[in-house]
Design an enzyme around this catalytic site. Structure first.
Site, PDB file in Angstrom:
ATOM      1  N   CYS A 191       0.844  -1.198   0.000  1.00  0.00           N
ATOM      2  CA  CYS A 191       0.000   0.000   0.000  1.00  0.00           C
ATOM      3  C   CYS A 191       0.879   1.249   0.000  1.00  0.00           C
ATOM      4  O   CYS A 191       1.571   1.506  -0.972  1.00  0.00           O
ATOM      5  CB  CYS A 191      -0.970  -0.046   1.189  1.00  0.00           C
ATOM      6  SG  CYS A 191      -2.376   1.073   0.976  1.00  0.00           S
ATOM      7  N   GLU A 210      -1.456  -8.683   4.938  1.00  0.00           N
ATOM      8  CA  GLU A 210      -1.388  -8.793   6.400  1.00  0.00           C
ATOM      9  C   GLU A 210      -2.754  -8.631   7.051  1.00  0.00           C
ATOM     10  O   GLU A 210      -2.925  -8.914   8.236  1.00  0.00           O
ATOM     11  CB  GLU A 210      -0.375  -7.774   6.954  1.00  0.00           C
ATOM     12  CG  GLU A 210      -0.853  -6.327   7.053  1.00  0.00           C
ATOM     13  CD  GLU A 210      -0.824  -5.555   5.726  1.00  0.00           C
ATOM     14  OE1 GLU A 210      -0.679  -6.178   4.648  1.00  0.00           O
ATOM     15  OE2 GLU A 210      -0.965  -4.304   5.788  1.00  0.00           O
ATOM     16  N   HIS A 256      -3.582  -5.682   0.834  1.00  0.00           N
ATOM     17  CA  HIS A 256      -2.999  -5.897   2.159  1.00  0.00           C
ATOM     18  C   HIS A 256      -3.026  -7.377   2.547  1.00  0.00           C
ATOM     19  O   HIS A 256      -3.996  -7.827   3.159  1.00  0.00           O
ATOM     20  CB  HIS A 256      -3.799  -5.125   3.211  1.00  0.00           C
ATOM     21  CG  HIS A 256      -3.571  -3.650   3.205  1.00  0.00           C
ATOM     22  ND1 HIS A 256      -2.529  -3.053   3.880  1.00  0.00           N
ATOM     23  CD2 HIS A 256      -4.259  -2.642   2.610  1.00  0.00           C
ATOM     24  CE1 HIS A 256      -2.591  -1.740   3.713  1.00  0.00           C
ATOM     25  NE2 HIS A 256      -3.619  -1.460   2.937  1.00  0.00           N
TER      26      HIS A 256
END
EC number: 6.3.5.3
Lengths: 221, 719
Positions: free
Chosen positions: A86, A195, A193
Site C-alpha cells: 500500500c 497482512e 494488504h
C-alpha cells in the site's frame, strides 16, 4: 530469518506487518525512519501501509527521502528482499526501487473493500500460490491507480514481473496491475494488504501464504 | 492594539444573555475586559457548560461494577477483564459540518480520537452516525460527499478502523445535518490518565500543533441557531491535520509510559481556555498562562484570539518537573511543538499574562463548576393520535421501495470510503449489524453499535429513548456480545422552547430507564442543542453508542444463513405499524405511536440469545422495516434466498421491539424451541432459507435482482 519493518511517523500498518511476519516465524525488528542504517543480518525489509508523512504531497514522496532510505536502497542493491504494501508500494516507486507511480483512484474516492486478484509472476512472495491462482485480499487506498508508460508496462509483463492483477479493476490501474516485482524479483510492491487476511480471525487467510512461503524460501536460501 | 469596549452589542455577539452578564458583574465586582468576556462566553456557552441539560443528565444511571470512570472526564472507562479497559465516547460536530462538511466532519473525528487517547487509550475503533436532509434538497449531496470524505480522510490517515455507524435522511435535517463521531480505545485499567491537575508550581505544558486564528469562537457558534448568515461563519470552522494527530497520539502514549504526565486535557472546544480551566477546576487549583510562550502559527495574535482559538491537534498537560528532559526527548522524536506555557498556582485564579501584561484575572472555579445552570420550562410531548388504516400492500413491492430508498439501501458507498481493517484486528466489517474488533493480542472481542430511531423519539420521547438503547442492546447481543455500557450523543433543537425541552426530558427518561434495565450505564456523552435553522428543529436524535464484550472463551455469532436453515423469530410479534419505516417510505406517513419497549422482555430475550449462542448460526435484530427487511438483509448478506411464510403487512413490516431473527439448522431450531419454552421466551418459526428467491407468502422476487437494487441505490441517489 530476520525482518525489519520501517516505521515512518504516519505509518499505521507497521504493527500489522510486524505481526504477520512474526506469525510466519520471522524475527522482526522495527526501524525508525530517522535511523540511517538497518540492523545487521536483515533478510527482508517491510515498508508498511499508512500515510508516511501525511501524504499531503505525493504519497510516499517525503518517505522516499527519509534518512533510512539510503540503507533501504543499499539493502535492495545487495539483493536483499523488500516488501512494500500500500503506502509501502508508493514509497518504493518514489524511491525508484520499482518503476511507475500510483495515481489517485480513477473514481476519485478512497476504497476499502476485499477484491479478487490473480497471482502471476514467480517470486518468493507468490510461489506459494502458484501462477494463475485466484485469491481475495482487502485494499484500502486513495491512490492505488498504477501508472507506467507503455514500454515499462510491456517490460513488466514480458519479464513476468506483474505479481498480482485485479480480476475486477477497482481503481483504474494500468493493465489491472495490483503488484509488481523488481528486476531481480526480490522487491515486491503491492496495493492489496496480505497482512489483513493472514489469520482465521480476519475471516480470510488468503494473505497468509505469502508470508508463510516467504519464510520457507528465505530459510531454505 | 486597542481592545473593543464592552457594549451591549458585544455582549450579545458573544452569546451571553443579559442575566448572565449581570452574574459576571456580580462575580467580578467589576466589568470584564474584552479577553475576559471571550473567556466567559467560551466557558458558559451551551456546548461547554451543559447549562440547559445538566440537571437532567444527573438523573442518568452512570455506575455499575464494570464502570471504572463515568461521565465528566474526556471519555468513559469500562472494565473488560484481564486488567484491560475500553475507553469511549461519542461527540457531535453538527454545526461545523453543515458549514464546511469535509473539515467539519474531519475535525469531529479528530476531536473524539483525542478525547480517547488523552485518557491513555490507543484508539481501536471508530463509528459515526450521520443525519442528512432529503436527497432532493440542494445541499444534501454535497454534504454527504463532504462529510463522508472528511471522516475517511481523517480516520484513515490516523489509522483507526471505522467499524460501524448510521446514515439517515429526513427533511427535518435539511438545514442542520448531524455528524456524531464515536471512538473507542484500549488501555490498561491501571494506566488511565485524568484531567485533574495536582501540585502547585508545576509546569503547564503545551504539546502539538501551533495555535492559529482558526476556530476562534467556534464553541459559541456551535451553541447558536442558524440563519441565512451561515456562510459568514465559515472562518470559525477548524482545519484538521490527521498526520499531526497521529504523531500527537504516539507521543502521548510514549510520554505516559515515562511517568511524566500528572494530568492531561486535550484542547477541543474553546481550546486553551477550556482545557486549562478543566485541569485547574478538577484539581482545585489555579492556572497562570504566559501567552507569549504559546507556539503560534500566525503573527500578532492577541490574548483574546489565543484563548479562543480552536486550532486542532493540541494538548495541555501538567508534567512532573523532574521528568522534563525525558518528556522533551519524546516530543523531539515526533517533531512536535512543546512549550512550558504556565504553571499551577494555589489560589482559585485564572491568570492570563501576555508579554508581562495581565489580560485576564478571573476566579477559575466560577468559569466551570459554578457556571450557570438552568431548569428550563418544558411541556411533555402530547400523546400521539392513533394510527389510521394502513392499506394492504404487495410485500415484495414494499420491500423494493424500502431497499431502494436512501434510508434502507446498502451503505457500501459510505463504508467503503472508510478504512475498516487497519490494525488488522477487525473481525466484522460494517454493513450487517454491529462491528466487531479483536482486543489485540487476546481472543477477546469488542462489539460496537450506534442506534436511534428519531421518528419514534419525536412521536413518543420516552419510548423512543428506551428504543434507542434497546436497539443498541440487541445489535450487540446479535453478534454474541454482552452489552457493557453506553455513550449518548443528545442532538435536539432549541432548549428555550418548552416543547423541545419536553422532548429532551422525555427521551432522557426513556434512555435512563433502558440503561438501568439492560445494565448498560452511560459512561460518557455529549449534548448538542440549538439544532435549528430558521426556527425549524431537527428530529430529536439522541444517538446511543454502545460497546459489548465477547469473552475469550466465547464464540461470537458471526455466521451466515445457509440453504436449509430455519428462520425463527425470538420475541413477541403484535404487528405494530405506527411510525414504521413502511409508513414513512411507502406511504409517506409519520403517524401513530412509536412501538413500546418492554424492558423486561428485552432483557430476557437478549439473555436467551447469549445463553443459546451455540444453537444460533446467524442473528440480526428486528428494527426498522420489521421481519421483511431483516430477512432480506440476512439473506442478502448470506447470499441465499429466503421464504417467509406470511404475506400479511403487519406481520412482515411491524416494528415490535425485543425481537431477533435467527437462522440455524433444524436440530438447532428444535433445541432452541425447547430452551425457549423453559426460559419463557416466545420463539416462532417464520420460514426457511434456501434457493435464490426472496418470498413473502406467494409474492416473490429473485435475490439477485433485489441485491442489485439494494447495493446500487446509494450511489444512484448520491454518487
Amino acid at each position: 530469518m530476520r525482518a525489519a519493518v520501517i516505521v515512518y511517523p504516519g505509518s499505521n500498518c507497521d504493527r500489522d506487518m510486524e505481526v504477520a511476519f512474526a506469525r510466519a516465524g520471522l524475527d522482526v525488528t522495527r526501524v525508525w525512519h530517522k535511523d540511517t542504517t538497518l540492523p545487521a543480518g536483515i533478510d527482508i525489509v517491510g515498508v508498511p501501509g499508512g500515510f508516511s508523512f501525511g501524504d499531503y504531497l505525493r504519497c510516499g514522496a517525503i518517505a522516499a527521502n527519509a534518512p533510512i532510505s539510503g540503507a533501504l536502497r543499499d539493502h535492495a542493491a545487495r539483493g536483499g528482499y523488500v516488501l512494500g504494501v500500500c503506502n509501502g508500494f508508493q514509497v518504493l516507486t518514489e524511491a525508484g526501487l520499482l518503476p511507475g507511480a500510483l495515481l489517485r483512484n480513477a473514481g476519485l474516492k478512497y476504497i476499502c473493500r476485499t477484491v479478487g486478484l490473480r497471482v502471476e509472476g514467480a517470486s518468493v512472495y507468490t510461489d506459494g500460490y502458484g501462477a494463475g491462482t485466484e485469491i481475495a485480499l482487502p485494499i484500502a487506498h486513495h491512490d492505488g491507480n498504477y501508472f507506467a508508460d507503455p514500454a515499462t508496462l510491456d517490460t513488466l509483463e514480458g519479464e513476468g514481473r506483474v505479481a498480482v492483477r485485479y480480476t475486477d479493476n477497482p481503481n483504474g490501474s494500468a493493465r489491472d496491475i495490483a503488484g509488481i516485482l523488481s528486476e531481480n524479483r526480490r522487491v515486491l510492491g503491492m496495493m492489496p494488504h496480505p497482512e489483513r487476511a493472514a489469520e482465521p480471525a480476519h475471516g480470510n487467510t488468503d494473505g497468509a501464504r505469502l508470508f508463510a512461503h516467504l519464510t520457507t524460501a528465505l530459510t531454505a536460501a | 492594539m486597542q481592545e473593543p469596549a464592552i457594549t451591549e452589542e458585544l455582549i450579545a455577539a458573544h452569546g451571553i444573555k443579559p442575566d448572565e452578564y449581570a452574574e459576571i458583574l456580580r462575580i467580578l465586582n467589576r466589568a470584564p475586559n474584552f479577553t475576559e468576556l471571550g473567556i466567559f462566553s467560551a466557558m458558559w456557552n451551551e456546548h461547554c457548560s451543559y447549562k440547559s441539560s445538566k440537571i437532567h443528565l444527573k438523573k442518568l444511571p452512570t455506575t455499575g461494577p464494570q464502570v471504572i470512570c463515568g461521565p465528566g472526564e474526556n471519555a468513559g472507562v469500562v472494565d473488560i477483564g484481564d486488567g484491560q479497559a475500553v475507553v469511549f465516547k461519542m461527540e457531535s460536530h453538527n454545526h461545523p459540518s453543515y458549514i464546511e462538511p469535509y473539515q467539519g466532519a474531519a475535525t469531529g473525528v479528530g476531536g473524539i480520537l483525542r478525547d480517547v487517547f488523552t485518557m491513555g487509550a490507543r484508539p481501536i475503533a471508530a463509528m459515526n452516525a450521520l443525519s442528512f436532509g432529503t436527497k432532493d434538497h440542494p445541499k444534501t449531496r454535497q454534504l454527504v460527499h463532504g462529510v463522508v470524505e472528511g471522516i475517511g480522510g481523517y480516520g484513515n490517515a490516523f489509522g483507526v478502523p471505522t467499524v460501524g455507524g448510521e446514515v439517515r435522511f429526513h427533511p427535518a435535517y435539511n438545514g442542520n445535518c448531524l455528524v456524531n463521531a464515536f471512538a473507542a480505545g484500549l488501555a490498561d485499567a491501571d494506566g488511565i490518565f485524568y484531567s485533574a491537575a495536582s501540585g502547585v508550581g508545576r509546569p503547564v505544558v503545551y504539546l502539538g500543533a501551533k495555535t492559529g486564528r482558526d476556530g476562534v469562537g467556534g464553541a459559541t457558534m456551535a451553541s447558536a441557531e442558524f440563519d441565512e448568515t451561515i456562510e459568514e461563519k465559515r472562518p470559525t470552522v477548524q482545519v484538521g491535520d490527521p498526520f499531526t494527530e497521529k504523531r500527537l497520539m504516539e507521543a502521548c502514549m510514549e510520554l505516559m509510559q515515562t511517568g511524566a504526565v500528572i494530568s492531561i486535557q486535550d484542547m477541543g472546544a474553546a481550546g486553551l481556555t477550556c482545557s486549562a480551566v478543566e485541569m485547574g477546576d478538577k484539581g482545585g487549583l489555579g492556572i497562570r498562562l504566559d501567552l507569549e510562550k504559546v507556539p503560534q502559527r500566525e503573527r500578532n495574535m492577541t490574548a483574546y484570539e489565543m484563548m479562543l482559538s480552536e486550532s486542532q491537534e493540541r494538548m495541555l498537560m501538567v508534567l512532573d518537573p523532574a521528568k522534563e528532559a525525558e518528556a522533551k526527548a519524546v516530543f523531539d522524536k515526533w517533531d512536535l511543538d512543546f512549550a512550558i506555557v504556565g504553571e499551577t498556582i494555589p489560589e482559585d485564579r485564572f491568570l492570563i499574562m501576555h508579554n508581562g501584561v495581565c489580560k485576564a484575572d478571573l476566579p477559575l472555579s466560577k468559569l466551570s463548576s459554578s457556571a450557570p445552570e438552568y431548569d428550563r420550562p418544558w411541556v411533555a410531548t402530547a400523546e400521539p393520535a392513533p394510527l389510521g388504516d394502513v392499506p394492504h400492500v404487495d410485500p415484495v413491492d414494499a420491500l423494493k421501495i424500502l431497499i431502494g430508498s436512501p434510508n434502507y439501501c446498502a451503505r457500501n458507498w459510505v463504508f467503503e470510503q472508510y478504512d475498516s481493517q487497519v490494525m488488522a484486528d477487525t473481525v466484522r466489517v460494517p454493513g450487517f449489524g454491529a462491528g466487531v474488533i479483536r482486543v489485540h493480542g487476546t481472543d477477546k472481542k469488542l462489539a460496537f453499535t450506534s442506534d436511534v430511531t428519531p421518528r419514534y423519539v419525536k412521536a413518543n420521547p420516552v419510548q423512543g429513548g428506551r428504543q434507542a438503547v434497546a436497539e443498541a442492546f440487541r445489535n450487540l447481543v446479535a453478534v454474541g456480545a454482552k452489552p457493557l455500557a453506553t455513550t449518548d450523543n443528545l442532538n435536539f433543537g432549541n432548549p428555550e422552547k418548552p416543547e423541545i425541552m419536553g422532548q429532551f426530558v422525555g427521551a432522557l427518561q426513556g434512555i435512563g430507564e433502558a440503561c438501568l434495565a439492560l445494565d448498560m450505564p452511560i459512561v460518557s456523552g455529549n449534548v448538542s442543542l440549538y439544532n435549528e435553522t430558521d426556527g425549524q428543529a431537527i428530529l430529536p436524535t439522541p444517538t446511543i453508542g454502545a460497546v459489548g464484550l465477547i469473552g475469550a472463551d466465547q464464540e461470537p455469532i458471526l455466521g451466515f444463513a445457509r440453504d436449509g436453515h430455519v428462520a425463527l423469530v425470538v420475541g413477541a410479534s403484535a404487528g405494530h405499524l405506527g411510525q414504521s419505516a413502511l409508513l414513512a417510505e411507502v406511504f409517506n406517513r409519520e403517524d401513530g405511536d412509536a412501538p413500546h419497549v418492554d424492558l423486561e422482555a428485552e432483557r430476557r430475550n437478549g439473555d436467551f440469545i447469549l445463553a443459546q449462542r451455540d444453537l444460533v448460526r446467524s442473528c440480526t435484530d428486528l428494527s426498522d422495516g420489521g421481519l421483511a427487511l431483516a430477512a432480506f438483509e440476512m439473506a442478502e448478506a448470506s447470499g441465499v434466498g429466503v421464504q417467509i411464510d406470511t404475506d400479511e403487512t403487519a406481520a412482515l413490516f411491524g416494528e415490535d421491539q425485543g425481537r431477533y431473527l435467527v437462522a440455524c439448522n433444524f436440530d438447532q431450531a428444535e433445541a432452541l424451541m425447547v430452551a425457549a419454552s423453559h426460559a419463557g421466551v416466545p420463539v416462532s418459526t417464520v420460514g426457511r432459507f434456501g434457493g435464490d428467491m426472496v418470498r413473502f407468502g406467494k409474492a416473490a422476487a429473485p435475490l439477485a435482482e433485489l441485491s442489485a437494487l439494494y447495493r446500487g441505490a446509494f450511489a444512484g441517489h448520491f454518487g
